[in-house]
Design a protein around this motif. Structure first.
Motif, short mmCIF file in Angstrom:
data_model
loop_
_atom_site.label_atom_id
_atom_site.label_comp_id
_atom_site.label_asym_id
_atom_site.label_seq_id
_atom_site.Cartn_x
_atom_site.Cartn_y
_atom_site.Cartn_z
N ARG A 5 1.05 -1.57 -0.15
CA ARG A 5 -0.14 -0.12 -0.17
C ARG A 5 0.62 0.92 0.22
NH1 ARG A 5 -4.24 -0.84 -2.19
NH2 ARG A 5 -5.03 -3.08 -1.82
N VAL A 6 0.69 1.75 -0.26
CA VAL A 6 1.17 3.58 -0.52
C VAL A 6 2.02 3.73 0.87
CG1 VAL A 6 0.86 5.93 -0.74
CG2 VAL A 6 0.39 4.45 -2.33
N LEU A 7 0.87 4.18 1.75
CA LEU A 7 1.66 4.84 3.02
C LEU A 7 3.02 3.80 3.46
CD1 LEU A 7 -1.48 6.65 5.04
CD2 LEU A 7 1.01 6.91 4.30
N SER A 8 2.45 2.67 3.04
CA SER A 8 2.99 1.52 3.87
C SER A 8 4.89 1.45 3.18
CB SER A 8 2.87 -0.25 3.19
OG SER A 8 4.16 -1.27 3.79
N TYR A 9 4.54 2.04 1.89
CA TYR A 9 5.43 1.79 0.26
C TYR A 9 6.62 3.03 1.25
CZ TYR A 9 8.57 1.27 -3.15
OH TYR A 9 9.82 0.63 -3.93
N SER A 10 5.37 4.23 1.37
CA SER A 10 6.23 5.18 1.75
C SER A 10 7.56 4.69 3.11
CB SER A 10 5.43 6.37 1.85
OG SER A 10 5.12 6.54 2.89
N LYS A 11 7.06 4.38 3.74
CA LYS A 11 7.93 3.92 4.52
C LYS A 11 8.87 2.90 4.98
CE LYS A 11 4.66 5.02 9.10
NZ LYS A 11 3.83 5.30 8.25
N THR A 12 8.69 2.35 3.67
CA THR A 12 10.03 1.32 3.61
C THR A 12 11.11 1.55 3.03
OG1 THR A 12 8.22 -0.81 2.96
CG2 THR A 12 10.16 -0.36 1.62
N LEU A 13 10.25 2.78 1.89
CA LEU A 13 11.62 3.54 1.19
C LEU A 13 13.09 4.69 2.18
CD1 LEU A 13 9.00 4.94 -1.98
CD2 LEU A 13 11.70 3.18 -2.07
N LEU A 14 11.54 5.52 3.61
CA LEU A 14 12.06 6.11 4.50
C LEU A 14 13.40 5.11 4.76
CD1 LEU A 14 9.32 8.55 5.31
CD2 LEU A 14 11.74 9.08 4.16
N GLN A 15 13.16 3.39 5.52
CA GLN A 15 13.75 2.73 5.54
C GLN A 15 14.43 2.38 5.62
OE1 GLN A 15 10.68 0.30 7.28
NE2 GLN A 15 11.08 -0.20 9.80
N ARG A 16 14.50 1.94 3.86
CA ARG A 16 15.95 1.68 3.34
C ARG A 16 17.09 3.37 3.31
NH1 ARG A 16 13.91 -1.55 -1.98
NH2 ARG A 16 16.33 -1.35 -2.34
N GLY A 17 16.33 4.08 3.12
CA GLY A 17 17.35 5.27 3.20
C GLY A 17 18.19 6.40 3.86
N ILE A 18 17.20 5.39 5.58
CA ILE A 18 18.21 5.73 6.76
C ILE A 18 18.84 5.42 7.86
CG2 ILE A 18 17.14 7.37 8.73
CD1 ILE A 18 14.95 8.63 7.35
N SER A 19 19.46 5.74 8.39
CA SER A 19 20.45 5.10 9.48
C SER A 19 20.38 5.65 10.97
CB SER A 19 21.82 4.49 9.34
OG SER A 19 21.86 4.10 7.65
N GLU A 20 20.93 5.08 11.40
CA GLU A 20 21.07 5.73 12.96
C GLU A 20 22.43 6.69 12.81
OE1 GLU A 20 20.75 2.78 15.99
OE2 GLU A 20 21.80 4.14 17.57
N GLY A 21 21.78 7.94 13.36
CA GLY A 21 22.76 9.10 13.01
C GLY A 21 22.22 10.07 12.46
N ASP A 22 21.40 9.47 11.52
CA ASP A 22 21.24 10.97 10.11
C ASP A 22 20.80 11.79 10.50
OD1 ASP A 22 22.91 8.98 8.38
OD2 ASP A 22 20.86 7.81 7.44
N ILE A 23 20.81 12.69 9.31
CA ILE A 23 19.76 13.88 9.49
C ILE A 23 18.89 13.64 8.35
CG2 ILE A 23 19.95 16.87 9.74
CD1 ILE A 23 21.57 15.48 12.05
N VAL A 24 17.22 14.20 9.27
CA VAL A 24 16.79 13.89 7.92
C VAL A 24 15.48 15.13 8.24
CG1 VAL A 24 17.04 11.57 7.85
CG2 VAL A 24 15.31 12.27 9.77
N ILE A 25 14.29 15.07 7.72
CA ILE A 25 13.57 16.21 7.40
C ILE A 25 12.40 15.33 7.59
CG2 ILE A 25 12.81 18.58 6.56
CD1 ILE A 25 15.41 19.64 6.14
#
Ligand code: SAM
Length: 187
Positions: A5-25
């Protein structure tokens, strides 16, 4: 289900791009669901900058972040002013366009300011970073923002930015879709 689903996939993409210690918006804090999700991903050593123009959104977001105060800045200002607050390299940004659920539908994200914010995030984004935009377009004015944004992202230079549109095309009632922008080379 194989297709997320769209919302779930948006989270999957974020999870793939973000690691501990990152700066995000989080460009549209709203009720803070995404801000909290991001705060958990970046952990104690990272930081989330969240923006919204409505005091009620700022209040609900802050309430969700009581355990994450040190790694979050919740800012009552338009995302078009991101460069005033963030000057570090970011690894991701998220935008949920439209209006705040449960609030007045007349306060909505707007094409010009949304594009300014995305442009600012693209400038701050590291190579290998991602911007995820969930485009709600069923409300009044949503079609204008959708069309302006599609025009803007479809003209981004493909040598630097990969642009994905993730959409279920046989759904009625203006189902939301995702635009995901991945930086593959410096702009
Ligand atoms: N992601 C949110 C959540 O988890 O609840 C939902 C966001 S809601 C769909 C869109 C939000 O964008 C609203 O809260 C609205 O106030 C906010 N907004 C509208 N224009 C804005 C702007 N120029 N800068 C920042 N936020 C804006």
């Amino acid at each position: 289900m194989i297709l997320e689903r769209v919302l779930s996939y948006s989270k999957t993409l974020l999870q793939r791009g973000i690691s501990e210690g990152d700066i995000v918006i989080d460009g549209t804090a709203g009720n803070g669901h995404d801000t909290l999700f991001l705060a958990k991903l970046v952990g104690k050593t990272g930081h989330v900058y969240a923006f919204d123009i409505q005091q009620s959104a700022i209040d609900s977001t802050k309430q969700k972040l009581v355990d994450f105060i040190n790694q979050t800045s919740v800012i009552l200002d338009g995302h078009e002013h991101i460069p005033k607050y963030v000057n570090q390299e970011i690894s991701a940004a998220v935008f949920n366009l439209g209006y705040l659920p449960g609030a007045n539908h007349s306060t909505i994200t707007k094409p010009d300011t949304t594009v300014m914010a995305i442009e600012a995030c693209l400038n701050l984004l590291k190579v290998g970073g991602i911007i995820v935009i969930v485009v709600y377009h069923g409300h009044e004015g949503g079609d204008i923002e959708r069309d302006g944004l599609l025009q803007y992202v479809s003209e981004l230079p493909q040598s630097s930015i990969q642009v994905l549109k993730y959409e279920f095309i046989n759904q009625v009632n203006h189902a939301p879709f995702i635009l995901a922008l991945e930086k593959i080379k410096k702009l």
